[in-house]
Design a protein around this motif. Structure first.
Motif, PDB file in Angstrom:
ATOM      1  N   VAL A  34     -41.377 -58.949 -42.250  1.00  0.00           N
ATOM      2  CA  VAL A  34     -41.721 -57.540 -42.026  1.00  0.00           C
ATOM      3  C   VAL A  34     -42.092 -57.329 -40.560  1.00  0.00           C
ATOM      4  CG1 VAL A  34     -43.403 -55.723 -42.548  1.00  0.00           C
ATOM      5  CG2 VAL A  34     -42.374 -57.053 -44.412  1.00  0.00           C
ATOM      6  N   ARG A  35     -42.945 -58.191 -40.029  1.00  0.00           N
ATOM      7  CA  ARG A  35     -43.383 -58.074 -38.631  1.00  0.00           C
ATOM      8  C   ARG A  35     -42.178 -58.166 -37.686  1.00  0.00           C
ATOM      9  NH1 ARG A  35     -47.259 -61.201 -39.167  1.00  0.00           N
ATOM     10  NH2 ARG A  35     -46.138 -63.145 -38.865  1.00  0.00           N
ATOM     11  N   ASP A  36     -41.289 -59.142 -37.914  1.00  0.00           N
ATOM     12  CA  ASP A  36     -40.105 -59.293 -37.056  1.00  0.00           C
ATOM     13  C   ASP A  36     -39.194 -58.068 -37.149  1.00  0.00           C
ATOM     14  OD1 ASP A  36     -41.037 -61.798 -36.354  1.00  0.00           O
ATOM     15  OD2 ASP A  36     -39.628 -62.885 -37.657  1.00  0.00           O
ATOM     16  N   THR A  37     -39.020 -57.541 -38.350  1.00  0.00           N
ATOM     17  CA  THR A  37     -38.165 -56.370 -38.556  1.00  0.00           C
ATOM     18  C   THR A  37     -38.730 -55.146 -37.842  1.00  0.00           C
ATOM     19  OG1 THR A  37     -37.339 -57.252 -40.638  1.00  0.00           O
ATOM     20  CG2 THR A  37     -37.118 -54.867 -40.300  1.00  0.00           C
ATOM     21  N   LEU A  38     -40.035 -54.952 -37.923  1.00  0.00           N
ATOM     22  CA  LEU A  38     -40.655 -53.819 -37.218  1.00  0.00           C
ATOM     23  C   LEU A  38     -40.430 -53.927 -35.709  1.00  0.00           C
ATOM     24  CD1 LEU A  38     -43.980 -53.492 -39.242  1.00  0.00           C
ATOM     25  CD2 LEU A  38     -42.043 -51.886 -39.248  1.00  0.00           C
ATOM     26  N   GLY A  39     -40.519 -55.129 -35.165  1.00  0.00           N
ATOM     27  CA  GLY A  39     -40.231 -55.327 -33.739  1.00  0.00           C
ATOM     28  C   GLY A  39     -38.785 -55.027 -33.407  1.00  0.00           C
ATOM     29  N   ASP A  40     -37.869 -55.439 -34.281  1.00  0.00           N
ATOM     30  CA  ASP A  40     -36.441 -55.162 -34.068  1.00  0.00           C
ATOM     31  C   ASP A  40     -36.153 -53.663 -34.120  1.00  0.00           C
ATOM     32  OD1 ASP A  40     -36.011 -57.885 -33.840  1.00  0.00           O
ATOM     33  OD2 ASP A  40     -35.202 -58.101 -35.879  1.00  0.00           O
ATOM     34  N   ILE A  41     -36.807 -52.958 -35.032  1.00  0.00           N
ATOM     35  CA  ILE A  41     -36.629 -51.497 -35.136  1.00  0.00           C
ATOM     36  C   ILE A  41     -37.116 -50.822 -33.863  1.00  0.00           C
ATOM     37  CG2 ILE A  41     -37.434 -49.413 -36.335  1.00  0.00           C
ATOM     38  CD1 ILE A  41     -37.440 -51.212 -38.923  1.00  0.00           C
ATOM     39  N   ARG A  42     -38.267 -51.254 -33.386  1.00  0.00           N
ATOM     40  CA  ARG A  42     -38.819 -50.682 -32.159  1.00  0.00           C
ATOM     41  C   ARG A  42     -37.845 -50.900 -30.997  1.00  0.00           C
ATOM     42  NH1 ARG A  42     -43.047 -48.636 -29.624  1.00  0.00           N
ATOM     43  NH2 ARG A  42     -44.312 -48.380 -31.482  1.00  0.00           N
ATOM     44  N   ARG A  43     -37.322 -52.097 -30.870  1.00  0.00           N
ATOM     45  CA  ARG A  43     -36.373 -52.376 -29.785  1.00  0.00           C
ATOM     46  C   ARG A  43     -35.094 -51.553 -29.943  1.00  0.00           C
ATOM     47  NH1 ARG A  43     -39.002 -57.105 -30.403  1.00  0.00           N
ATOM     48  NH2 ARG A  43     -37.637 -57.970 -32.007  1.00  0.00           N
ATOM     49  N   ARG A  44     -34.621 -51.372 -31.161  1.00  0.00           N
ATOM     50  CA  ARG A  44     -33.371 -50.643 -31.391  1.00  0.00           C
ATOM     51  C   ARG A  44     -33.494 -49.182 -30.971  1.00  0.00           C
ATOM     52  NH1 ARG A  44     -28.995 -51.034 -34.950  1.00  0.00           N
ATOM     53  NH2 ARG A  44     -29.152 -53.217 -34.396  1.00  0.00           N
ATOM     54  N   PHE A  45     -34.628 -48.542 -31.266  1.00  0.00           N
ATOM     55  CA  PHE A  45     -34.744 -47.098 -31.038  1.00  0.00           C
ATOM     56  C   PHE A  45     -35.578 -46.714 -29.816  1.00  0.00           C
ATOM     57  CE2 PHE A  45     -33.732 -47.323 -35.596  1.00  0.00           C
ATOM     58  CZ  PHE A  45     -32.620 -46.491 -35.611  1.00  0.00           C
ATOM     59  N   ALA A  46     -36.206 -47.657 -29.128  1.00  0.00           N
ATOM     60  CA  ALA A  46     -37.144 -47.349 -28.038  1.00  0.00           C
ATOM     61  C   ALA A  46     -36.530 -46.516 -26.919  1.00  0.00           C
ATOM     62  CB  ALA A  46     -37.732 -48.638 -27.469  1.00  0.00           C
ATOM     63  N   ALA A  47     -35.290 -46.758 -26.579  1.00  0.00           N
ATOM     64  CA  ALA A  47     -34.667 -46.037 -25.464  1.00  0.00           C
ATOM     65  C   ALA A  47     -34.264 -44.613 -25.832  1.00  0.00           C
ATOM     66  CB  ALA A  47     -33.439 -46.800 -24.973  1.00  0.00           C
ATOM     67  N   GLU A  48     -34.213 -44.299 -27.129  1.00  0.00           N
ATOM     68  CA  GLU A  48     -33.682 -43.000 -27.532  1.00  0.00           C
ATOM     69  C   GLU A  48     -34.643 -42.134 -28.329  1.00  0.00           C
ATOM     70  OE1 GLU A  48     -29.976 -43.806 -29.446  1.00  0.00           O
ATOM     71  OE2 GLU A  48     -29.572 -45.378 -27.985  1.00  0.00           O
ATOM     72  N   VAL A  49     -35.806 -42.660 -28.634  1.00  0.00           N
ATOM     73  CA  VAL A  49     -36.772 -41.932 -29.458  1.00  0.00           C
ATOM     74  C   VAL A  49     -38.119 -41.987 -28.751  1.00  0.00           C
ATOM     75  CG1 VAL A  49     -37.939 -41.923 -31.692  1.00  0.00           C
ATOM     76  CG2 VAL A  49     -35.530 -42.506 -31.572  1.00  0.00           C
ATOM     77  N   GLY A  50     -38.843 -40.870 -28.761  1.00  0.00           N
ATOM     78  CA  GLY A  50     -40.148 -40.828 -28.122  1.00  0.00           C
ATOM     79  C   GLY A  50     -41.149 -41.785 -28.754  1.00  0.00           C
ATOM     80  N   GLU A  51     -42.119 -42.203 -27.987  1.00  0.00           N
ATOM     81  CA  GLU A  51     -43.129 -43.160 -28.454  1.00  0.00           C
ATOM     82  C   GLU A  51     -43.901 -42.641 -29.661  1.00  0.00           C
ATOM     83  OE1 GLU A  51     -45.469 -46.329 -29.152  1.00  0.00           O
ATOM     84  OE2 GLU A  51     -43.680 -46.286 -27.903  1.00  0.00           O
ATOM     85  N   ASP A  52     -44.218 -41.361 -29.699  1.00  0.00           N
ATOM     86  CA  ASP A  52     -44.963 -40.800 -30.826  1.00  0.00           C
ATOM     87  C   ASP A  52     -44.157 -40.922 -32.123  1.00  0.00           C
ATOM     88  OD1 ASP A  52     -47.206 -39.165 -32.002  1.00  0.00           O
ATOM     89  OD2 ASP A  52     -45.513 -37.798 -32.368  1.00  0.00           O
ATOM     90  N   THR A  53     -42.892 -40.562 -32.071  1.00  0.00           N
ATOM     91  CA  THR A  53     -42.026 -40.670 -33.250  1.00  0.00           C
ATOM     92  C   THR A  53     -41.887 -42.128 -33.670  1.00  0.00           C
ATOM     93  OG1 THR A  53     -40.803 -38.700 -32.575  1.00  0.00           O
ATOM     94  CG2 THR A  53     -39.734 -40.156 -34.172  1.00  0.00           C
ATOM     95  N   LEU A  54     -41.676 -42.998 -32.714  1.00  0.00           N
ATOM     96  CA  LEU A  54     -41.508 -44.420 -33.009  1.00  0.00           C
ATOM     97  C   LEU A  54     -42.781 -45.015 -33.618  1.00  0.00           C
ATOM     98  CD1 LEU A  54     -39.300 -46.495 -32.808  1.00  0.00           C
ATOM     99  CD2 LEU A  54     -40.060 -47.010 -30.489  1.00  0.00           C
ATOM    100  N   ALA A  55     -43.943 -44.620 -33.118  1.00  0.00           N
ATOM    101  CA  ALA A  55     -45.209 -45.122 -33.667  1.00  0.00           C
ATOM    102  C   ALA A  55     -45.421 -44.641 -35.102  1.00  0.00           C
ATOM    103  CB  ALA A  55     -46.372 -44.688 -32.778  1.00  0.00           C
ATOM    104  N   ARG A  56     -45.062 -43.375 -35.376  1.00  0.00           N
ATOM    105  CA  ARG A  56     -45.199 -42.865 -36.743  1.00  0.00           C
ATOM    106  C   ARG A  56     -44.244 -43.584 -37.690  1.00  0.00           C
ATOM    107  NH1 ARG A  56     -43.654 -37.631 -36.825  1.00  0.00           N
ATOM    108  NH2 ARG A  56     -43.050 -37.597 -34.651  1.00  0.00           N
TER     109      ARG A  56
END
Length: 168
Positions: A34-56
């Motif tokens: 789960v922890r690794d997957t959450l990190g992968d999701i963050r890396r996948r969308f970080a350049a295209e989604v705002g930090e607030d949306t990504l944190a939620r």
């Protein structure tokens, strides 16, 4: 429109659809996965989604996937990792936010989990199981939907883009 033009327009539409950032993963319901997957999701969308949306999104997914890890097998996954349910997760960026679909082959979600929640009282000495998690999930998502079919749980929702951080 000629056949060639129509074909080119169809091809361009399919190419555009394929370039939308999508995330798909199958993982065991285990804390490290789960922890690794959450990190992968963050890396996948970080350049295209705002930090607030990504944190939620990350908070909601952590709650959902950790619930499967903790309760899905009916036993402690730490005690017997071989009995961990599998989690399938797909996320796609949509014009209004991030749309998520999660399925797992764990135990059924309790009937009252999707009932509208109120914020738990801070005066309670000990919060009941699910006191904060499902409140947060309901508060941070839209179009939350759950059903169970053929020994699988299906959960879908969207996390809307924040107004100040809409992607281009």
């Amino acid at each position: 429109m000629t056949s060639t033009r129509r074909q080119n327009a169809d091809t361009k539409g399919r190419i555009a659809a394929r370039t939308q950032p999508m995330f798909n993963r199958v993982l065991p319901a285990h804390p490290a996965a789960v922890r690794d997957t959450l990190g992968d999701i963050r890396r996948r969308f970080a350049a295209e989604v705002g930090e607030d949306t990504l944190a939620r999104l990350e908070l909601v997914l952590a709650e959902v996937m950790n619930n499967v890890t903790e309760h899905g097998a009916g036993i402690s996954v730490e005690d017997d990792p071989r009995r961990a349910p599998s989690i399938h997760i797909s996320i796609v960026r949509h014009v209004s936010g991030l749309c998520c679909a999660i399925t797992d082959d764990g135990a059924s979600l309790p009937d009252d989990c999707l009932q509208p929640r109120c914020l738990p009282s801070l005066t309670q000495p000990e919060l009941p199981e699910g006191g904060w998690g499902w409140y947060l999930i309901q508060d941070l998502t839209q179009a939350l939907c759950y059903f169970r079919e053929d020994q699988r749980n299906y959960l879908a929702f969207s996390v809307p883009f924040s107004e100040e951080a809409r992607p281009l």
